[in-house]
Motif scaffolding. Sequence first.
Motif, short mmCIF file in Angstrom:
data_model
loop_
_atom_site.label_atom_id
_atom_site.label_comp_id
_atom_site.label_asym_id
_atom_site.label_seq_id
_atom_site.Cartn_x
_atom_site.Cartn_y
_atom_site.Cartn_z
N GLU A 101 0.83 -1.21 0.00
CA GLU A 101 0.00 0.00 0.00
C GLU A 101 0.86 1.26 0.00
O GLU A 101 0.58 2.21 -0.73
CB GLU A 101 -0.93 0.01 1.22
CG GLU A 101 -2.04 -1.02 1.12
CD GLU A 101 -2.85 -1.15 2.41
OE1 GLU A 101 -2.53 -0.45 3.41
OE2 GLU A 101 -3.80 -1.94 2.43
N ASN A 102 1.90 1.29 0.83
CA ASN A 102 2.76 2.47 0.93
C ASN A 102 3.52 2.71 -0.38
O ASN A 102 3.64 3.85 -0.83
CB ASN A 102 3.73 2.32 2.10
CG ASN A 102 4.09 3.63 2.73
OD1 ASN A 102 3.29 4.54 2.82
ND2 ASN A 102 5.34 3.73 3.19
N SER A 105 1.05 3.90 -3.17
CA SER A 105 0.65 5.28 -2.91
C SER A 105 1.76 6.26 -3.27
O SER A 105 1.53 7.25 -3.98
CB SER A 105 0.27 5.43 -1.44
OG SER A 105 0.02 6.77 -1.13
N ARG A 109 1.58 8.68 -6.58
CA ARG A 109 1.48 10.12 -6.26
C ARG A 109 2.64 10.90 -6.87
O ARG A 109 2.44 11.97 -7.44
CB ARG A 109 1.47 10.31 -4.73
CG ARG A 109 1.40 11.76 -4.30
CD ARG A 109 1.33 11.89 -2.78
NE ARG A 109 2.33 11.12 -2.07
CZ ARG A 109 3.58 11.51 -1.88
NH1 ARG A 109 4.00 12.66 -2.34
NH2 ARG A 109 4.43 10.76 -1.20
#
Length: 140
Positions: A101-102, A105, A109
């Motif tokens: 997830e990190n 993201s 981004r």
Amino acid sequence: MTDSAQKEPLALPADRGRTTIADGVVEKIAGLAARDVVGVHAMGGGLARTFGAVRDRVPGGGKSVSRGVKAEVGEVQTALDLEIVVDYGVAIADVARAVRENVISAVERMTGLEVVEVNIAVSDVKLPDEEEDEPEQRLQ
């Protein structure tokens, strides 16, 4: 109006030209994002960490934040393979989920690329009484 008087409008300034992102850029972003997750002790397998420790000690060698990360970057998508060492006692599935997830993201981004997959290989577990192969510094 004549045909010569009708000109097609120029593309918007943001659409004039092309932006390419090197694999190494995505690898650095992913490496830093993975290290931020609690339970990740180090990146890379034993051999990669050994070579990295030697390189880190060589003047000008610098610390490789992309160690343990391999990216394949296309025009609009990227896929990542990560190799991590986890701390003993953590739930490996939870750490892998948090890393995934990190990383997704941060990469999406910062680059605007779609991350299609993040494959995680847990190559080792750091036991509390084990000596450090290298001084793995947490990058904050």
